[in-house]
Enzyme design. Structure first.
Site, PDB file in Angstrom:
ATOM      1  N   ARG A  65       0.786  -1.244   0.000  1.00 51.07           N
ATOM      2  CA  ARG A  65       0.000   0.000   0.000  1.00 51.07           C
ATOM      3  C   ARG A  65       0.814   1.288   0.000  1.00 51.07           C
ATOM      4  NH1 ARG A  65      -3.923  -2.817  -2.006  1.00 51.07           N
ATOM      5  NH2 ARG A  65      -5.216  -3.998  -0.569  1.00 51.07           N
ATOM      6  N   ASP A 306      -1.031 -12.703  -2.238  1.00 52.39           N
ATOM      7  CA  ASP A 306      -1.919 -11.581  -2.567  1.00 52.39           C
ATOM      8  C   ASP A 306      -2.290 -10.841  -1.277  1.00 52.39           C
ATOM      9  OD1 ASP A 306      -3.484  -9.777  -3.936  1.00 52.39           O
ATOM     10  OD2 ASP A 306      -5.162 -11.142  -4.256  1.00 52.39           O
TER      11      ASP A 306
HETATM   12 ZN   LIG Z   1      -4.984  -9.533  -8.392  1.00 52.63          ZN
END
Ligand SMILES: [Zn+2]
Length: 432
Positions: A65, A306
């Protein structure tokens, strides 16, 4: 400063070797391997009794992020979670604000990463601002160290643009196009897997076919261009079949699966609430079973998390509006060990191949996922299979809490992590 380090009484398993060996480390590198108790070098001792010593794990799909989403995670908190999870190298996705699509942002992120307790690599977008219209400058980005190109979060819809992208990276042997494979129109407005659960909850679904359509198209392009192609977070049996066929054909095609897609199904979504929402969504039991067999047999090359932290405000809304994604980097090793090695489905050697050796190769990461031999950079993880762990979101180091494993117990946990010869985690705690 690096001091000498010795790792004693552990079982070294690096994808090639599997035996009891003590490891001596100096100046960040392995300088001695010896039978237990036989090391000649002295140094700070790390106890690996009853544990496996392995190359540090490599997670080639994380969202830390930075820049732009630091209320959910930042480079430091993300890297700390990685270190606690035994991960010594990560590939960060470029769907930040702004998008990582040029050298200046790559360099800025790299500068922020230098003091992190994990070796962080930036991927870059395939198209400017991930808008699917103009390609990035592959050459400049490659020269800045980028190896993985992806518009992750979104797919590259245009076949012609994707063809040009394959041609664009052709001169760079270890560069790869990684695709978030969900055809946009088919998943437009979709929230969870299209099926009985989406119908029961009255939510628009994301069909499984949306993944297979893109994977098949991209494999055709990889064949035409002799390109390197990687499927991010593959979630369906149908996509796996295309990947297996491509591998038999000798194409340069690889695929990763997340821990959640190897364990959870659409039936878990109601129980998990918004923590169970991600793209691609949790699928059917038949998909999970096929992907598990694929991982065991090696048709699925790698596990990647992920890791997608979202601030509670972004997850604490309705299923339809909550941000998609789950935490993962801190828990990956325990989930996969518990599900596959503890149960006898996979050897420790294959665990190391799927979580370290293969992902490092896919993402062109040198100095990680390598055989632990004299001269190798000492990026190592020590995994204790006897330590049980009940996951609590509030105990995770992430700035966010959206774990799908809340309250779930796993067999085994990372005990120590060593980054370039320096301990960054000791006894499952960060070294401050
Ligand atoms: Zn993705």
């Amino acid at each position: 400063m690096n001091t000498n380090l010795i790792i004693t009484n552990g079982r070294l398993v690096d994808g090639t070797t599997d035996k009891q060996l003590d490891i001596g480390i100096a100046d960040g590198r392995v300088i001695e391997l010896a039978e237990p108790g036989e090391l000649t070098i002295k140094g700070e001792q790390i106890d690996a009794d009853g544990a496996y010593v392995m190359p540090g794990l490599v997670d080639i799909q994380v969202h830390f992020r930075t820049p732009g989403g630091e209320e959910s995670e930042d480079i430091q908190s993300g890297a700390q979670g990685a270190a606690l999870g035994g991960v010594t190298a990560c590939v960060m996705m470029p769907n930040t604000v702004p998008t990582i699509d040029n050298v200046a942002i790559v360099e800025a992120v790299k500068a922020l990463s230098l003091s992190a307790p994990c070796d962080l690599r930036s991927s870059a977008a395939i198209t400017i601002n991930r808008e699917g219209e103009r390609l990035v400058n592959f050459k400049e980005l490659y020269e800045a160290g980028v190896r993985v190109f992806t518009d992750d979060g979104w797919v590259v819809d245009s076949e012609e643009l994707m063809r040009q992208a394959f041609i664009g990276i052709r001169d760079f042997p270890d560069a790869v196009l990684s695709q978030h494979a969900e055809e946009s129109e088919m998943v437009e407005g979709g929230v969870i897997n299209e099926g009985v659960v989406s119908r029961r909850l009255g939510l628009k679904g994301r069909p499984r076919e949306a993944e297979a359509v893109i994977v098949k198209r991209d494999i055709d392009l990889a064949r035409q261009t002799d390109g390197r192609y990687h499927v991010l977070h593959m979630s369906t049996l149908m996509a796996l079949e295309h990947v297996i066929a491509a591998k038999f054909e000798g194409l340069r095609v690889t695929a990763e699966v997340t821990p959640q897609h190897l364990v959870l199904t659409e039936d878990d979504v109601e129980r998990l609430g918004t923590s169970g929402k991600m793209n691609p969504p949790l699928r059917l039991l038949e998909d999970v079973e096929a992907l598990r067999v694929g991982l065991i047999r090696g048709h699925v090359d790698a596990v990647a998390t992920d890791h997608a932290p979202h601030h509670p405000e972004l997850k604490g809304t309705s299923m339809a509006t909550a941000a998609p994604g789950m935490l993962g980097v801190e828990t990956m090793a325990s989930v996969i060990w518990s599900e596959f090695v503890e149960t006898g489905l996979m050897s420790p050697t294959d665990f190391v191949r799927r979580l370290s050796v293969n992902p490092a190769k896919i993402a062109g990461i040198t100095d990680h996922g390598k055989q632990v031999q004299i001269g190798a950079v000492a990026n190592l993880a020590v995994f204790d299979p006897s330590q049980s762990w009940t996951v609590r979101g509030e105990d995770l180091v992430s700035k966010s809490r959206n774990t799908p494993w809340e309250g779930r117990s796993f067999a085994g946990r990372i005990r120590h992590t060593v980054l370039a010869g320096s301990p960054v985690v000791i006894n499952s705690c960060l070294v401050s």
